[in-house]
Write a protein that holds these residues in place. Structure first.
Motif, PDB file in Angstrom:
ATOM      1  N   ALA A   6      55.205  47.033  43.300  1.00  0.00           N
ATOM      2  CA  ALA A   6      54.019  46.226  43.620  1.00  0.00           C
ATOM      3  C   ALA A   6      53.200  46.868  44.733  1.00  0.00           C
ATOM      4  CB  ALA A   6      54.419  44.813  44.009  1.00  0.00           C
ATOM      5  N   LEU A   7      53.831  47.688  45.561  1.00  0.00           N
ATOM      6  CA  LEU A   7      53.104  48.384  46.621  1.00  0.00           C
ATOM      7  C   LEU A   7      52.466  49.675  46.121  1.00  0.00           C
ATOM      8  CD1 LEU A   7      55.711  47.906  49.469  1.00  0.00           C
ATOM      9  CD2 LEU A   7      53.579  46.651  49.130  1.00  0.00           C
ATOM     10  N   LEU A   8      52.972  50.196  45.021  1.00  0.00           N
ATOM     11  CA  LEU A   8      52.425  51.431  44.467  1.00  0.00           C
ATOM     12  C   LEU A   8      51.077  51.210  43.797  1.00  0.00           C
ATOM     13  CD1 LEU A   8      52.871  54.432  43.910  1.00  0.00           C
ATOM     14  CD2 LEU A   8      54.071  53.783  41.825  1.00  0.00           C
ATOM     15  N   ILE A   9      50.882  50.055  43.182  1.00  0.00           N
ATOM     16  CA  ILE A   9      49.625  49.777  42.479  1.00  0.00           C
ATOM     17  C   ILE A   9      48.433  49.809  43.427  1.00  0.00           C
ATOM     18  CG2 ILE A   9      48.361  48.053  41.135  1.00  0.00           C
ATOM     19  CD1 ILE A   9      51.093  47.316  39.863  1.00  0.00           C
ATOM     20  N   PRO A  10      48.433  49.065  44.557  1.00  0.00           N
ATOM     21  CA  PRO A  10      47.282  49.153  45.460  1.00  0.00           C
ATOM     22  C   PRO A  10      47.124  50.545  46.085  1.00  0.00           C
ATOM     23  CG  PRO A  10      48.833  47.504  46.250  1.00  0.00           C
ATOM     24  CD  PRO A  10      49.368  48.042  44.978  1.00  0.00           C
ATOM     25  N   LEU A  11      48.228  51.250  46.297  1.00  0.00           N
ATOM     26  CA  LEU A  11      48.140  52.612  46.824  1.00  0.00           C
ATOM     27  C   LEU A  11      47.416  53.521  45.845  1.00  0.00           C
ATOM     28  CD1 LEU A  11      48.825  54.845  48.849  1.00  0.00           C
ATOM     29  CD2 LEU A  11      51.064  55.040  47.741  1.00  0.00           C
ATOM     30  N   ASN A  12      47.769  53.439  44.572  1.00  0.00           N
ATOM     31  CA  ASN A  12      47.099  54.280  43.573  1.00  0.00           C
ATOM     32  C   ASN A  12      45.633  53.898  43.400  1.00  0.00           C
ATOM     33  OD1 ASN A  12      49.314  55.862  43.098  1.00  0.00           O
ATOM     34  ND2 ASN A  12      50.028  54.660  41.362  1.00  0.00           N
ATOM     35  N   VAL A  13      45.325  52.607  43.483  1.00  0.00           N
ATOM     36  CA  VAL A  13      43.926  52.165  43.391  1.00  0.00           C
ATOM     37  C   VAL A  13      43.138  52.728  44.562  1.00  0.00           C
ATOM     38  CG1 VAL A  13      42.418  50.142  43.547  1.00  0.00           C
ATOM     39  CG2 VAL A  13      44.415  50.102  42.053  1.00  0.00           C
ATOM     40  N   CYS A  14      43.698  52.640  45.759  1.00  0.00           N
ATOM     41  CA  CYS A  14      43.033  53.167  46.949  1.00  0.00           C
ATOM     42  C   CYS A  14      42.843  54.678  46.844  1.00  0.00           C
ATOM     43  CB  CYS A  14      43.851  52.823  48.192  1.00  0.00           C
ATOM     44  SG  CYS A  14      43.148  53.425  49.731  1.00  0.00           S
ATOM     45  N   CYS A  59      44.025  55.971  52.934  1.00  0.00           N
ATOM     46  CA  CYS A  59      44.994  54.995  52.418  1.00  0.00           C
ATOM     47  C   CYS A  59      46.296  55.016  53.219  1.00  0.00           C
ATOM     48  CB  CYS A  59      45.282  55.294  50.952  1.00  0.00           C
ATOM     49  SG  CYS A  59      43.814  55.307  49.936  1.00  0.00           S
ATOM     50  N   GLU A  60      46.201  55.269  54.514  1.00  0.00           N
ATOM     51  CA  GLU A  60      47.394  55.405  55.341  1.00  0.00           C
ATOM     52  C   GLU A  60      48.241  54.133  55.361  1.00  0.00           C
ATOM     53  OE1 GLU A  60      46.039  56.659  59.155  1.00  0.00           O
ATOM     54  OE2 GLU A  60      45.949  58.756  58.554  1.00  0.00           O
ATOM     55  N   HIS A  61      47.582  52.981  55.491  1.00  0.00           N
ATOM     56  CA  HIS A  61      48.344  51.730  55.576  1.00  0.00           C
ATOM     57  C   HIS A  61      49.139  51.490  54.295  1.00  0.00           C
ATOM     58  CE1 HIS A  61      49.457  47.677  56.576  1.00  0.00           C
ATOM     59  NE2 HIS A  61      48.965  47.260  55.424  1.00  0.00           N
ATOM     60  N   GLU A  62      48.508  51.667  53.150  1.00  0.00           N
ATOM     61  CA  GLU A  62      49.186  51.460  51.869  1.00  0.00           C
ATOM     62  C   GLU A  62      50.319  52.459  51.685  1.00  0.00           C
ATOM     63  OE1 GLU A  62      45.902  51.657  52.245  1.00  0.00           O
ATOM     64  OE2 GLU A  62      44.988  49.913  51.283  1.00  0.00           O
ATOM     65  N   LYS A  63      50.070  53.715  52.078  1.00  0.00           N
ATOM     66  CA  LYS A  63      51.091  54.747  51.923  1.00  0.00           C
ATOM     67  C   LYS A  63      52.300  54.463  52.803  1.00  0.00           C
ATOM     68  CE  LYS A  63      51.911  59.681  52.316  1.00  0.00           C
ATOM     69  NZ  LYS A  63      51.396  60.970  52.763  1.00  0.00           N
ATOM     70  N   HIS A  64      52.064  54.068  54.050  1.00  0.00           N
ATOM     71  CA  HIS A  64      53.177  53.787  54.949  1.00  0.00           C
ATOM     72  C   HIS A  64      53.962  52.557  54.498  1.00  0.00           C
ATOM     73  CE1 HIS A  64      52.406  56.968  57.745  1.00  0.00           C
ATOM     74  NE2 HIS A  64      51.152  56.593  57.887  1.00  0.00           N
ATOM     75  N   ALA A  65      53.273  51.559  53.982  1.00  0.00           N
ATOM     76  CA  ALA A  65      53.968  50.372  53.480  1.00  0.00           C
ATOM     77  C   ALA A  65      54.860  50.747  52.292  1.00  0.00           C
ATOM     78  CB  ALA A  65      52.966  49.305  53.072  1.00  0.00           C
ATOM     79  N   TYR A  66      54.349  51.582  51.393  1.00  0.00           N
ATOM     80  CA  TYR A  66      55.123  52.013  50.225  1.00  0.00           C
ATOM     81  C   TYR A  66      56.317  52.872  50.655  1.00  0.00           C
ATOM     82  CZ  TYR A  66      56.383  54.230  45.836  1.00  0.00           C
ATOM     83  OH  TYR A  66      57.078  54.684  44.745  1.00  0.00           O
ATOM     84  N   LYS A  73      57.851  52.895  53.554  1.00  0.00           N
ATOM     85  CA  LYS A  73      58.829  52.062  54.261  1.00  0.00           C
ATOM     86  C   LYS A  73      59.677  51.280  53.264  1.00  0.00           C
ATOM     87  CE  LYS A  73      59.447  48.543  57.823  1.00  0.00           C
ATOM     88  NZ  LYS A  73      60.807  48.438  57.459  1.00  0.00           N
ATOM     89  N   CYS A  74      59.044  50.768  52.234  1.00  0.00           N
ATOM     90  CA  CYS A  74      59.787  50.048  51.198  1.00  0.00           C
ATOM     91  C   CYS A  74      60.793  50.989  50.523  1.00  0.00           C
ATOM     92  CB  CYS A  74      58.821  49.467  50.172  1.00  0.00           C
ATOM     93  SG  CYS A  74      59.644  48.553  48.854  1.00  0.00           S
ATOM     94  N   GLN A  75      60.360  52.206  50.212  1.00  0.00           N
ATOM     95  CA  GLN A  75      61.249  53.181  49.593  1.00  0.00           C
ATOM     96  C   GLN A  75      62.430  53.512  50.509  1.00  0.00           C
ATOM     97  OE1 GLN A  75      60.954  55.185  46.481  1.00  0.00           O
ATOM     98  NE2 GLN A  75      59.912  53.262  46.051  1.00  0.00           N
ATOM     99  N   TYR A  76      62.154  53.684  51.806  1.00  0.00           N
ATOM    100  CA  TYR A  76      63.209  54.013  52.765  1.00  0.00           C
ATOM    101  C   TYR A  76      64.189  52.852  52.924  1.00  0.00           C
ATOM    102  CZ  TYR A  76      65.509  55.438  57.067  1.00  0.00           C
ATOM    103  OH  TYR A  76      66.443  55.767  58.003  1.00  0.00           O
ATOM    104  N   ASP A  77      63.663  51.637  53.028  1.00  0.00           N
ATOM    105  CA  ASP A  77      64.537  50.465  53.150  1.00  0.00           C
ATOM    106  C   ASP A  77      65.422  50.308  51.914  1.00  0.00           C
ATOM    107  OD1 ASP A  77      63.450  49.940  55.627  1.00  0.00           O
ATOM    108  OD2 ASP A  77      62.112  48.364  54.901  1.00  0.00           O
ATOM    109  N   ASP A  78      64.866  50.594  50.740  1.00  0.00           N
ATOM    110  CA  ASP A  78      65.651  50.525  49.508  1.00  0.00           C
ATOM    111  C   ASP A  78      66.744  51.591  49.511  1.00  0.00           C
ATOM    112  OD1 ASP A  78      66.182  49.493  46.833  1.00  0.00           O
ATOM    113  OD2 ASP A  78      65.363  51.417  46.127  1.00  0.00           O
TER     114      ASP A  78
END
Length: 79
Positions: free
Chosen positions: A27-35, A46-53, A55-60
Motif C-alpha cells: 500500500a505504500l508502494l502505490i503512492p511512491l510509484n505515483v509520485c 518523493c523522499e517522504h514516500e520512499k522513506h516510509a516504504y 521503513k516498512c520494508q526494514y520493519d518487515d
C-alpha cells in the motif's frame, strides 16, 4: 491476513504493481510509484514516500528475522 499497509489485489492490479513487489508494504508502494511518475523520478521529490516504504520494508525484515531466530531456538531446545 491483510494489514493496514497491504493493498488489495484489485488495487495492485489497477496500478500495475508486479507480482514480486506485492508484499506487506504494497500500500505504500502505490503512492511512491505515483509520485515518481508524476515527478519524472527526481530523487528529492518523493523522499517522504520512499522513506516510509523503506521503513516498512526494514520493519518487515526485522520481524521475519526475529521469527526465524525464535524458530531456530525452539528447534535447538527440542534436540
Amino acid at each position: 491476513m491483510p494489514s493496514s499497509s497491504t493493498a488489495s489485489q484489485s488495487e495492485l492490479k489497477a496500478n500495475g504493481v508486479p507480482l514480486h513487489w506485492r508484499d506487506s508494504c504494497s500500500a505504500l508502494l502505490i503512492p511512491l510509484n505515483v509520485c515518481r511518475t508524476k515527478n519524472n523520478y527526481l530523487p528529492w521529490e518523493c523522499e517522504h514516500e520512499k522513506h516510509a516504504y523503506e521503513k516498512c520494508q526494514y520493519d518487515d525484515y526485522l520481524r521475519r528475522m526475529k521469527e526465524l531466530a525464535k524458530l531456530k531456538a525452539q528447534a535447538q531446545a527440542e534436540e
